[in-house]
Every structure is written in C-alpha cells, then in structure tokens.
Scaffold this motif. Structure first.
Motif, PDB file in Angstrom:
ATOM      1  N   ALA A  83     144.173  56.333  31.416  1.00 34.38           N
ATOM      2  CA  ALA A  83     143.015  56.836  30.684  1.00 34.38           C
ATOM      3  C   ALA A  83     143.389  57.350  29.303  1.00 34.38           C
ATOM      4  O   ALA A  83     142.528  57.487  28.436  1.00 34.38           O
ATOM      5  N   THR A  84     144.685  57.642  29.096  1.00 32.44           N
ATOM      6  CA  THR A  84     145.143  58.157  27.797  1.00 32.44           C
ATOM      7  C   THR A  84     145.711  57.056  26.907  1.00 32.44           C
ATOM      8  O   THR A  84     146.166  57.341  25.806  1.00 32.44           O
ATOM      9  N   GLU A  85     145.685  55.837  27.356  1.00 31.90           N
ATOM     10  CA  GLU A  85     146.276  54.713  26.617  1.00 31.90           C
ATOM     11  C   GLU A  85     145.202  54.004  25.806  1.00 31.90           C
ATOM     12  O   GLU A  85     144.221  53.495  26.355  1.00 31.90           O
ATOM     13  N   LEU A  86     145.387  53.968  24.519  1.00 31.74           N
ATOM     14  CA  LEU A  86     144.391  53.398  23.610  1.00 31.74           C
ATOM     15  C   LEU A  86     144.325  51.875  23.676  1.00 31.74           C
ATOM     16  O   LEU A  86     143.244  51.292  23.646  1.00 31.74           O
ATOM     17  N   HIS A  87     145.469  51.212  23.777  1.00 32.52           N
ATOM     18  CA  HIS A  87     145.500  49.754  23.700  1.00 32.52           C
ATOM     19  C   HIS A  87     145.430  49.042  25.048  1.00 32.52           C
ATOM     20  O   HIS A  87     145.009  47.883  25.115  1.00 32.52           O
ATOM     21  N   TYR A  88     145.879  49.689  26.129  1.00 28.95           N
ATOM     22  CA  TYR A  88     145.879  49.051  27.449  1.00 28.95           C
ATOM     23  C   TYR A  88     145.281  49.981  28.504  1.00 28.95           C
ATOM     24  O   TYR A  88     145.910  50.269  29.512  1.00 28.95           O
ATOM     25  N   SER A 124     142.948  51.360  31.605  1.00 32.19           N
ATOM     26  CA  SER A 124     142.500  50.811  32.900  1.00 32.19           C
ATOM     27  C   SER A 124     143.480  49.820  33.495  1.00 32.19           C
ATOM     28  O   SER A 124     143.090  48.973  34.287  1.00 32.19           O
ATOM     29  N   THR A 125     144.760  49.907  33.103  1.00 30.20           N
ATOM     30  CA  THR A 125     145.763  48.986  33.634  1.00 30.20           C
ATOM     31  C   THR A 125     147.023  49.739  34.041  1.00 30.20           C
ATOM     32  O   THR A 125     147.297  50.839  33.553  1.00 30.20           O
ATOM     33  N   HIS A 151     149.918  48.678  33.273  1.00 33.03           N
ATOM     34  CA  HIS A 151     150.728  48.604  32.060  1.00 33.03           C
ATOM     35  C   HIS A 151     150.420  49.791  31.148  1.00 33.03           C
ATOM     36  O   HIS A 151     151.323  50.413  30.584  1.00 33.03           O
ATOM     37  N   GLY A 152     149.135  50.117  31.011  1.00 32.19           N
ATOM     38  CA  GLY A 152     148.742  51.261  30.209  1.00 32.19           C
ATOM     39  C   GLY A 152     149.274  52.565  30.777  1.00 32.19           C
ATOM     40  O   GLY A 152     149.720  53.448  30.030  1.00 32.19           O
ATOM     41  N   ALA A 153     149.253  52.697  32.094  1.00 31.89           N
ATOM     42  CA  ALA A 153     149.797  53.905  32.724  1.00 31.89           C
ATOM     43  C   ALA A 153     151.288  54.026  32.436  1.00 31.89           C
ATOM     44  O   ALA A 153     151.794  55.110  32.105  1.00 31.89           O
ATOM     45  N   TYR A 154     151.996  52.921  32.556  1.00 31.71           N
ATOM     46  CA  TYR A 154     153.441  52.909  32.289  1.00 31.71           C
ATOM     47  C   TYR A 154     153.737  53.303  30.844  1.00 31.71           C
ATOM     48  O   TYR A 154     154.565  54.169  30.572  1.00 31.71           O
ATOM     49  N   LEU A 155     153.025  52.663  29.900  1.00 31.23           N
ATOM     50  CA  LEU A 155     153.257  52.958  28.492  1.00 31.23           C
ATOM     51  C   LEU A 155     152.921  54.411  28.158  1.00 31.23           C
ATOM     52  O   LEU A 155     153.625  55.058  27.388  1.00 31.23           O
ATOM     53  N   SER A 156     151.859  54.922  28.746  1.00 24.97           N
ATOM     54  CA  SER A 156     151.490  56.309  28.459  1.00 24.97           C
ATOM     55  C   SER A 156     152.527  57.272  29.028  1.00 24.97           C
ATOM     56  O   SER A 156     152.779  58.325  28.442  1.00 24.97           O
ATOM     57  N   GLY A 157     153.131  56.920  30.145  1.00 29.62           N
ATOM     58  CA  GLY A 157     154.204  57.750  30.706  1.00 29.62           C
ATOM     59  C   GLY A 157     155.406  57.787  29.784  1.00 29.62           C
ATOM     60  O   GLY A 157     156.025  58.850  29.580  1.00 29.62           O
ATOM     61  N   LYS A 158     155.747  56.643  29.218  1.00 29.52           N
ATOM     62  CA  LYS A 158     156.850  56.598  28.256  1.00 29.52           C
ATOM     63  C   LYS A 158     156.520  57.442  27.028  1.00 29.52           C
ATOM     64  O   LYS A 158     157.360  58.186  26.526  1.00 29.52           O
ATOM     65  N   ARG A 159     155.267  57.325  26.555  1.00 28.11           N
ATOM     66  CA  ARG A 159     154.851  58.101  25.394  1.00 28.11           C
ATOM     67  C   ARG A 159     154.937  59.596  25.672  1.00 28.11           C
ATOM     68  O   ARG A 159     155.509  60.365  24.891  1.00 28.11           O
TER      69      ARG A 159
END
Length: 137
Positions: free
Chosen positions: A88-93, A95-96, A98-106
């Motif tokens: 839910a915090t990922e701007l580009h991905y 609802s996925t 992948h977005g959850a993973y990227l937001s965790g890295k961020r």
C-alpha cells in the motif's frame, strides 16, 4: 509468476496444487511450442491461497475514488522512529508482492539511514554478460 484474480481466483482456491500446476503448463503450451515447454525442467511450483491466508483474507490495497497516488506516499512516511512498508506504500507497484518487497527494501534503507548506517550495496553482473555493472541494493 502467474496471478489469478476475481472469479478465476475463487475457482483456483478449490483446485489442488497439482491441478493448478498442470493448468499453468497447459497455458504455456498454448503460447510456446509444446516441445519447448515439455523439454524444460520445472524446478518448483508454489501455489498460495491468498484468500485463505488468515492475515490477509485475500485483501490488497486500492485507491478509492477521490484518492491519489500521493496518498500512498503519505502512508510511507515515517513517524519518529517508526517506518512503514507494504504494498500500500509503494507508488509504482501497489497491490503486488513485488511492491511489498520493494517497499520493505525502501523502509529498511530509511531505518538504516536514520540510525546513521549506510546500507551496503552489491555490484553484480550476469555471468558471461558484457556491459555495465548493475547496482543491486
């Protein structure tokens, strides 16, 4: 990666892992030469049952009418020493996974920065590949 949504996801919940894997392979055979699909070695098939997961119950974020992508940015803002991640915090991905993973890295990088720790970066190049080296954090 295969993703099923809406009524198709409902139907898949009642199928066995083996049935879903066989169906995925049949779909691949409809897109690629059969000998290519059958000649490939399937290393692993993972099936998740998102709707049956007690923590998600099939949910994911969406932007309702009247909201904007900036609302996702607002959700990602830290509060003191508390950092937020999740699709839910990922701007580009959003609802996925992948977005959850990227937001965790961020969020992890932000937390390390808050602690004054510089996150290490890895420099990788695909084996035997020429060209620029990619930075992978």
């Amino acid at each position: 990666v295969g993703l099923l949504v809406a009524s198709t996801a409902d139907l898949a919940e009642n199928r066995t892992d083996e049935e879903l894997t066989a169906h995925a392979l049949d779909l691949l055979r409809s897109m690629f030469p059969e000998e290519v699909v059958d000649g490939a070695k399937l290393l692993e098939a993972k099936v998740t049952r998102w709707r049956a997961d007690e923590f998600t119950l099939g949910s994911y974020s969406y932007l309702p009418p009247g909201s904007s992508p900036q609302d996702r940015e607002a959700l990602a803002k830290r509060h003191g020493a508390v950092f937020f991640a999740g699709e839910a915090t990922e701007l580009h991905y959003p609802s996925t996974v992948h977005g959850a993973y990227l937001s965790g890295k961020r969020a992890a990088k932000e937390a390390l920065g808050h602690l004054g720790i510089v996150a290490p970066s890895r420099r990788t190049r695909a084996k035997g590949r020429k060209g620029p080296v990619a930075n992978v954090a």
